[in-house]
Motif scaffolding. Sequence first.
Motif, mmCIF file in Angstrom:
data_model
loop_
_atom_site.group_PDB
_atom_site.id
_atom_site.type_symbol
_atom_site.label_atom_id
_atom_site.label_comp_id
_atom_site.label_asym_id
_atom_site.label_seq_id
_atom_site.Cartn_x
_atom_site.Cartn_y
_atom_site.Cartn_z
ATOM 1 N N GLU A 151 0.831 -1.212 0.000
ATOM 2 C CA GLU A 151 0.000 0.000 0.000
ATOM 3 C C GLU A 151 0.866 1.263 0.000
ATOM 4 O O GLU A 151 1.861 1.353 0.736
ATOM 5 C CB GLU A 151 -0.927 0.009 1.225
ATOM 6 C CG GLU A 151 -2.062 -0.993 1.159
ATOM 7 C CD GLU A 151 -1.649 -2.414 1.454
ATOM 8 O OE1 GLU A 151 -2.474 -3.335 1.279
ATOM 9 O OE2 GLU A 151 -0.489 -2.615 1.866
ATOM 10 N N THR A 152 0.482 2.232 -0.811
ATOM 11 C CA THR A 152 1.242 3.483 -0.903
ATOM 12 C C THR A 152 0.863 4.468 0.198
ATOM 13 O O THR A 152 1.701 5.229 0.683
ATOM 14 C CB THR A 152 1.031 4.150 -2.274
ATOM 15 O OG1 THR A 152 -0.376 4.320 -2.508
ATOM 16 C CG2 THR A 152 1.603 3.278 -3.388
ATOM 17 N N THR A 185 0.361 5.598 3.818
ATOM 18 C CA THR A 185 1.035 5.129 5.016
ATOM 19 C C THR A 185 0.545 5.867 6.257
ATOM 20 O O THR A 185 0.317 7.077 6.220
ATOM 21 C CB THR A 185 2.562 5.318 4.882
ATOM 22 O OG1 THR A 185 3.017 4.593 3.737
ATOM 23 C CG2 THR A 185 3.288 4.806 6.111
#
Length: 320
Positions: A216-217, A219
């Motif tokens: 996943e980008t 955060t």
Amino acid sequence: MILFRFLILSFFLCYSVSVLSQTNYNIDSLSGYVKYHSKAQQSPFSEKLININSFLDFNYKESFFIKNKLGMDSIADLGGTNYDDKSVFMTSPTHDETGYITYRNFETKEVSFNYQKVGPLPAYKVIDDWIEMEWNILEDTKIIAGKLAKKATTTFRGTDFIVWFTNDIPLPYGPLKLFGLPGVILEVWFDNKQQIIAYEVCYPCENINKIVPPPETLTKTIQEHVHIRDNFEYYLFLEMNKNSKGMIMLKEMPTEKGVLEKRKQNLEKIYEWENKKTKRLVKSSELRKMVSPKRNINESGGVKINSFPSQITPSNYINQ
């Protein structure tokens, strides 16, 4: 004399290459995997536990634990939204294409895990704190998946764990967020129940999965994630109301006590930054705007103001 020096230099070069090759060989050989059966709730509405598969892959510096990935299990709940004449019930999926991942890098001291998409809330990666676990190693032994295992206990974020680890694989890795023993963990107990047990161990050998952090980008820090989790209904309804003109509302006002009650279902019940004065909820004035004083049924019998049961939370919370 020149020839003698050349022979000495050649010897040391060959010796260095030999040592380097042997070192690389040893490092590359410190990889393998463990396959587990894990216990999990069949659904957020049921106390029944079912078996699901989970894998631990590792090398000389990293570990990668994965479960709840589509294709790994014969049973997969994709979640959804159900309606009746008074309420709307939403459940999150138990499985998705990525799965639930916990990643550790022992060189950089990184530990991260992912949080799946729930309704309009996006999936994201969580950067956790690196917390050394204090283990009590006992004398009890037994055989698990063909390996001699020893017993150990610890307490992590409010949950007491009993585990069995093997010195046959002298690496400090384990499932979930457990780590730090002088051998890989093969069995895990908590809440007085066997929750995870290995059924296949391979070492040294190639990994099953590529060892990488969650993809996943977006955060979040662990503190941000816990705040979102504790206030799940608030953030869910806030996002949903962007497209519903504020017509979806909470059934009742959440409380600090209610948050702590929900945490009892999780592995992580208390965090290192919390104390008796810690406030976990968003400001009450913001919440009051989202609480429905009564249900409003329109002429066609449909629900105009939908109220969600506040106890319904994503089913993978027990992992986090």
